[in-house]
Scaffold this motif. Structure first.
Motif, short mmCIF file in Angstrom:
data_model
loop_
_atom_site.label_atom_id
_atom_site.label_comp_id
_atom_site.label_asym_id
_atom_site.label_seq_id
_atom_site.Cartn_x
_atom_site.Cartn_y
_atom_site.Cartn_z
N ASP A 142 74.72 92.57 13.68
CA ASP A 142 73.40 92.65 13.04
C ASP A 142 72.69 93.96 13.36
O ASP A 142 71.48 94.07 13.19
CB ASP A 142 72.54 91.47 13.51
N GLY A 143 73.44 94.97 13.82
CA GLY A 143 72.82 96.21 14.28
C GLY A 143 71.96 96.91 13.25
O GLY A 143 70.92 97.49 13.58
N ALA A 144 72.37 96.86 11.97
CA ALA A 144 71.63 97.58 10.93
C ALA A 144 70.24 97.00 10.71
O ALA A 144 69.35 97.68 10.18
CB ALA A 144 72.42 97.58 9.63
N THR A 179 69.09 87.04 19.86
CA THR A 179 70.43 86.48 19.66
C THR A 179 71.22 87.37 18.72
O THR A 179 70.72 87.73 17.63
CB THR A 179 70.34 85.04 19.10
N HIS A 180 72.40 87.74 19.14
CA HIS A 180 73.24 88.68 18.37
C HIS A 180 74.66 88.14 18.27
O HIS A 180 75.08 87.28 19.06
CB HIS A 180 73.29 90.05 19.05
N THR A 234 72.93 85.66 23.58
CA THR A 234 71.48 85.73 23.58
C THR A 234 71.06 86.55 24.80
O THR A 234 71.43 86.22 25.93
CB THR A 234 70.85 84.33 23.63
N VAL A 235 70.32 87.61 24.54
CA VAL A 235 69.93 88.56 25.59
C VAL A 235 68.41 88.52 25.76
O VAL A 235 67.68 88.61 24.77
CB VAL A 235 70.38 89.99 25.22
#
Length: 214
Positions: free
Chosen positions: A58-60, A177-178, A195-196
């Motif tokens: 989901d970086g973009a 959450t990634h 999840t960070v």
């Protein structure tokens, strides 16, 4: 938005095949040897897997202001590309270096589209070439020495890194959450949710079996 870290190690389980020995040509044998090892699979001790690209799926969609991308450098050394696979930011530059006293040719292709094709005749020569603005996978080859190959995976965001010689990585990311993707050109892509929280370091491990190699 706060930030945290994802760190971990990537391994290959089982007994890997010995690296293939690729025949060179008489014109470079004095510099590079009669054969060079296939570097498409680079491993450390206990199955540690180097040159695995780790990125946020989901970086973009995440804020990227002030986040620097790792520099992208491809070195021609002993008639091999080093590293054999690397990650880069789409729309930036790839630096290419010739560390051999041998003329190399560097041709980058995305699908069927030629991105650049340059000769590098001088030892110590270095140049920078622009990468496509759209993310994707580039195949890099040397027309003079066809056993020389490398792969460049590009992203439209800065949230990526590669594993080191011990298979380790560390990636700073926004809290939340990634989905983390792990990619190697000879293995099926893997993904793991994390999840960070701000200021937190999350541990992530990934292992592929030798039987998954292609």
């Amino acid at each position: 938005m706060g930030r945290g870290f994802i760190e971990g190690q990537v391994r290959l389980t089982g007994t890997p095949p010995p690296p293939a020995l690729l025949e060179t040509t008489p014109s470079v044998a004095a510099t590079c040897g009669d054969t060079v090892p296939d570097r498409s699979l680079t491993m450390g001790g206990e199955g540690a897997l180097a040159q695995v690209v780790v990125a946020l799926a989901d970086g973009a969609a995440l804020p990227a202001e002030g986040v620097n991308s790792p520099p992208a450098l491809l070195d021609q050394k002993k008639c091999s590309y080093e590293p054999a696979s690397l990650a880069a930011r789409a729309g930036t530059s790839l630096e290419v270096r010739n560390s051999d006293p041998v003329m190399h040719n560097v041709r980058a292709v995305a699908g069927t589209q030629s991105i650049f094709n340059v000769a590098m005749p001088l030892e110590g020569m270095s140049l920078k070439k622009p990468l496509p603005a759209s993310p994707g996978i580039l195949q890099v080859k040397c027309d003079v020495h066809p056993w020389m190959r490398a792969t460049v995976r590009t992203f439209d965001h800065p949230y990526f890194t590669s594993t080191d010689a011990q298979g380790r990585f560390r990636l700073e990311v926004p809290e939340g959450t990634h989905t983390v993707t792990l990619w190697h050109p000879r293995l099926p892509e893997a993904s793991q949710p994390v999840t960070v929280k701000a200021g937190e370091t999350i541990r992530l491990e990934q292992a592929w079996a030798v039987g998954e190699l292609r």
